[in-house]
Design an enzyme around this catalytic site. Sequence first.
Site, PDB file in Angstrom:
ATOM      1  N   GLU A 125      45.709  38.732  61.852  1.00 11.47           N
ATOM      2  CA  GLU A 125      44.391  39.269  61.844  1.00 11.47           C
ATOM      3  C   GLU A 125      43.362  38.403  61.421  1.00 11.47           C
ATOM      4  O   GLU A 125      43.652  37.685  60.464  1.00 11.47           O
ATOM      5  CB  GLU A 125      44.685  40.318  60.831  1.00 11.47           C
ATOM      6  CG  GLU A 125      43.310  41.353  60.703  1.00 11.47           C
ATOM      7  CD  GLU A 125      43.439  42.440  59.796  1.00 11.47           C
ATOM      8  OE1 GLU A 125      44.544  42.470  58.876  1.00 11.47           O
ATOM      9  OE2 GLU A 125      42.695  43.306  59.832  1.00 11.47           O
ATOM     10  N   GLY A 265      44.879  38.088  50.263  1.00 12.79           N
ATOM     11  CA  GLY A 265      46.061  38.608  49.280  1.00 12.79           C
ATOM     12  C   GLY A 265      47.435  38.796  50.012  1.00 12.79           C
ATOM     13  O   GLY A 265      48.369  38.519  49.418  1.00 12.79           O
ATOM     14  N   MET A 267      49.427  40.771  54.009  1.00 11.13           N
ATOM     15  CA  MET A 267      48.939  41.334  55.328  1.00 11.13           C
ATOM     16  C   MET A 267      49.917  42.501  56.003  1.00 11.13           C
ATOM     17  O   MET A 267      51.452  41.959  55.461  1.00 11.13           O
ATOM     18  CB  MET A 267      48.971  40.193  56.322  1.00 11.13           C
ATOM     19  CG  MET A 267      48.670  40.456  57.670  1.00 11.13           C
ATOM     20  SD  MET A 267      47.164  41.342  58.108  1.00 11.13           S
ATOM     21  CE  MET A 267      47.708  42.115  59.481  1.00 11.13           C
ATOM     22  N   GLU A 268      49.623  43.369  56.316  1.00 14.10           N
ATOM     23  CA  GLU A 268      50.313  44.683  56.807  1.00 14.10           C
ATOM     24  C   GLU A 268      51.080  44.446  58.139  1.00 14.10           C
ATOM     25  O   GLU A 268      51.490  45.642  58.748  1.00 14.10           O
ATOM     26  CB  GLU A 268      49.531  45.881  56.641  1.00 14.10           C
ATOM     27  CG  GLU A 268      48.571  45.901  57.947  1.00 14.10           C
ATOM     28  CD  GLU A 268      47.380  45.458  57.745  1.00 14.10           C
ATOM     29  OE1 GLU A 268      46.896  44.522  56.884  1.00 14.10           O
ATOM     30  OE2 GLU A 268      46.366  45.807  58.393  1.00 14.10           O
ATOM     31  N   ASN A 269      51.502  43.310  58.622  1.00 11.89           N
ATOM     32  CA  ASN A 269      52.353  43.205  59.744  1.00 11.89           C
ATOM     33  C   ASN A 269      53.645  44.404  59.712  1.00 11.89           C
ATOM     34  O   ASN A 269      54.021  44.388  58.869  1.00 11.89           O
ATOM     35  CB  ASN A 269      52.785  41.807  59.912  1.00 11.89           C
ATOM     36  CG  ASN A 269      51.955  40.706  59.619  1.00 11.89           C
ATOM     37  OD1 ASN A 269      50.960  40.598  60.250  1.00 11.89           O
ATOM     38  ND2 ASN A 269      52.455  40.141  58.467  1.00 11.89           N
ATOM     39  N   HIS A 301      48.847  49.128  48.929  1.00 15.29           N
ATOM     40  CA  HIS A 301      47.928  48.949  49.960  1.00 15.29           C
ATOM     41  C   HIS A 301      48.410  48.615  51.344  1.00 15.29           C
ATOM     42  O   HIS A 301      48.413  49.387  52.422  1.00 15.29           O
ATOM     43  CB  HIS A 301      46.868  48.029  49.543  1.00 15.29           C
ATOM     44  CG  HIS A 301      45.731  47.557  50.440  1.00 15.29           C
ATOM     45  ND1 HIS A 301      44.419  48.196  50.645  1.00 15.29           N
ATOM     46  CD2 HIS A 301      45.623  46.797  51.689  1.00 15.29           C
ATOM     47  CE1 HIS A 301      43.929  48.011  51.501  1.00 15.29           C
ATOM     48  NE2 HIS A 301      44.553  46.967  52.334  1.00 15.29           N
ATOM     49  N   GLU A 302      49.308  47.446  51.289  1.00 11.74           N
ATOM     50  CA  GLU A 302      50.021  47.109  52.873  1.00 11.74           C
ATOM     51  C   GLU A 302      50.871  48.101  53.111  1.00 11.74           C
ATOM     52  O   GLU A 302      50.910  48.295  54.318  1.00 11.74           O
ATOM     53  CB  GLU A 302      50.692  45.735  52.520  1.00 11.74           C
ATOM     54  CG  GLU A 302      49.897  44.550  51.683  1.00 11.74           C
ATOM     55  CD  GLU A 302      48.105  44.423  52.579  1.00 11.74           C
ATOM     56  OE1 GLU A 302      48.062  44.829  53.818  1.00 11.74           O
ATOM     57  OE2 GLU A 302      47.239  44.007  51.702  1.00 11.74           O
ATOM     58  N   HIS A 305      49.055  50.842  54.983  1.00 11.82           N
ATOM     59  CA  HIS A 305      48.648  50.836  56.160  1.00 11.82           C
ATOM     60  C   HIS A 305      49.782  50.882  57.317  1.00 11.82           C
ATOM     61  O   HIS A 305      49.316  51.078  58.587  1.00 11.82           O
ATOM     62  CB  HIS A 305      48.234  49.168  56.536  1.00 11.82           C
ATOM     63  CG  HIS A 305      46.993  48.835  55.859  1.00 11.82           C
ATOM     64  ND1 HIS A 305      45.956  49.210  56.416  1.00 11.82           N
ATOM     65  CD2 HIS A 305      46.714  47.598  55.309  1.00 11.82           C
ATOM     66  CE1 HIS A 305      44.899  48.614  56.100  1.00 11.82           C
ATOM     67  NE2 HIS A 305      45.311  47.390  55.323  1.00 11.82           N
TER      68      HIS A 305
END
Length: 887
Positions: A125, A265, A267-269, A301-302, A305
């Site tokens: 991203e 911080g 990433m939501e892969n 948070h991740e 997502h």
Amino acid sequence: MRDAQPAAVYLKDYASPDYLINRTELHFELHEDHALVTSRLYMLRCDPGRELPLVLNGVALELVSVTIDGQALEDSEFQVEPETLVIPKAPDQFVLSCVTRILPQDNTSLEGLYKSQRMFCTQCEAHGFRKITYYLDRPDVMSVFTVSVEADQARYPVLLSNGNLVDSKVLEDGRHSTTWHDPFPKPAYLFALVAGDLKYLQDSFTTCSGREVDLRIYVEEKDLGKCDHAMLSLQNSMRWDEEVYGREYDLDVFNIVAVDDFNMGAMENKSLNIFNSSCVLCSPETTTDKGYQRVEAIVAHEYFHNWSGNRVTCRDWFQLSLKEGFTVFRDAGFSADMGSPVVKRVEDVANLRTVQFAEDAGPMAHPVRPESVIEFNNFYTATIYEKGAEVVRMIHTLLGAELFRRGSDLYFERHDGQAVTCEDFVLAMEAASGIDLQQFRLWYSQAGTPLLRVRDEYDADAGCYTLTVQQSCPPTPGQDSKLPMVIPLAMGLLGEAGNLPLRLVGETPDPETGDNTHRVLSVNQAEQRFVFEGVGERPVPSLLRGLSAPVRLDYNYSKQDLCALMSRDDDGFVRWDSAQTLATRVMNEVEQQLLNRSKDKELEVDPILARAYASLLEDDSLDAAMVADMLTLPGENYLAELAARDGGANVDTIHAARVAVHADISKACTDSLLQRYHALANASPYAATGAQIADRSLRNTCLDYLAAAGGEYVELASRQFTDADNMTDRLAALRAIVFYGDDGQRDEALASFYQDWQHEVLVVNQWLQLQAMMPGSDALDRVRGLLKHPDFDMRNPNKVRALVGVFSAHNPVNFHRPDGQGYRFLADQLTLLNDINPQITAKMLTPLTRWRNYSGRDQLMRAELERLAALPSLSRDAFEVITKSLQ
Ligand code: BES
Ligand code: ZN
């Protein structure tokens, strides 16, 4: 200056893709000096029969071969441009295969495939995937991925990608490979790959429908003992999303990997979240309470997502707030439920006001849904995230919890598997609730922080109390005039004996309503009046409770009003906010004295503040965490932000005034501070529980005031520094010594801290941060010296942020030195960083972009921006920030 000026892209030019990619097959061959990537893309033209060139994105790639349906293309059948591969003629449906050679070991931008220490990892991203292979690198192209990874087995025993493991093979020459399949179609930005020598903490979660999910946190072996908190946070998040949003996890595996070199911080892969190690690893000895809370929030948070971002994604990057604003709103709800809602809200609002309001008032101001962008990396901003979350929060306020949940259910149901827009989100909310959000939509398109000007009038004879509310919004770049917005104004009225019942004129009282002392007024015109009847005394208005809208408030509170709200209002947020306003008022008075006084006149600090603080300290029925927040003076950056609005900030008087008020409180409240400090000492072993965190927070706030008096009180800090069994207390003590001790004490404590913790990277970063914030005129020399410290590394974003970032953003007096050396220092470092990591460079430019706020220093700041603008290799990221801030 660079030769070609980077151009802007416009939301209005959005066009749906010409081609789709049904399936994506990737094969990675990882080596120490290069990687080979082979793609097989099952392409389909959207409008069959209409011949359109195929334009694929690709950056810094060496194209080894390209075939269509197995046939190598002739040189004349394709063009390789700097950022695209163009194939002018392609069939309606075909398999495109490319082989690209890339150099992960040299990739310092930390976008695409790169090496972090001994590990390969990816960050795609927003536009990182195009640094891996040629692709339609846009979020509205969603594809089912099958990925195989091949590498040396001894160095890289663990090979991961998205989805389920479907195959693993031992190969010749000590190599091995694994194959992964992700059944959910996804845009390329959610692709991830990891290869390394990793160990994992394993646990599981059983979803509401009985699916057992295998949970793993992959880290280096030495960090295995620091994963428990992240694991627990993950399990709590999974349960919370089921209970509060009805969202169940959808695969059998969920992996988190910690890497040391990461721009953000985390990433939501899909099913393979990649985290900055600073946002996963926790232990009482190395992590502060704030660190524990951050890990919990970011894991949540991740994870969230997976629905708000992955199952339903963004159509284009102008819609970024669709996933980020909503997900920040969701993680804030989670953190509130895990701890204290008021404390969480207070922290979020403090951050919103200091960072987002400043952004909205500066040259980079943009709407929650921007209309034009040069580099999307620059739009991961406080406005997209925090203001975006506030916009969702206002929808929640306007609809109420129940209708909001119906709206969210409808949104996920309608758009599962799609790439959609902010408008789709609002439409779902409207459809499910029956509430018209037409005017509300302005929150997505208008930039700037609205100002609510409230005036009141009390008619004792009639028992009538009238609030007159005016709204306005300052001009922002490209938007000279604004329309009135919908502003939910949560409020109450405070009387002598508590909050008064509220009845608007003409309203029949509803016997059903339990709490009629609180309500939300809908402000939607430039000027409006609200008349309350049956008001038996002149009340103090309690306004914008919980910060019900991301606006500034202008109401002429007297100091007595503020004290009344601070001690007696029903709304915890307003109690805190009134304390902040009172403290600001008192500090402003001191600033005026500093500006006008004759040198030898004593500064006068209104004792009202110390008196109010003392009564908070003496009441141990209050929540300790709230008292700590209420006793914390507004920061210098926030004060500068406010001052900029009234004609220019003077960092030196702001600093001096804050120090004077701080010292005054220290002196006036010594007894109660000392009493609380001792009473709050904790006997039980460290735990990151709400109650313990609250106690430590107040105790260390007391220490901060006490130590400011120097002498024996610094001894208190020294003792705590030696005795502490956890990083929260140790670091708070070290800070007190560094800020208030003499040079000897300071140097000794810093040296012994380093001695003890040099083997813990994340602790060393906190040590760097503290020195970057240090007061005193030798701060810049010290920071310059630390650049040469063996533990500093310009290629590691955490270190750059800890030293250069913290100095520029959180040491205002030294950054704004009158000789301009602070600015020069930043620009020198950014000159080096520009060739290493454009994304971090652009982020760290922010303090310089605020030059208009600092009359007297503005020309020095501008000069550094202009010096940077002239760099021959200036990145697109930095170009955008610099040109916009010089305009
Ligand atoms: N999707 C982002 C991470 C990201 C942002 C990657 C920009 C690449 C470019 C992720 O979901 C995120 O928002 N992370 C935040 C933390 C969160 C708690 C707000 C971050 O990394 O700071
Ligand atoms: Zn996010």
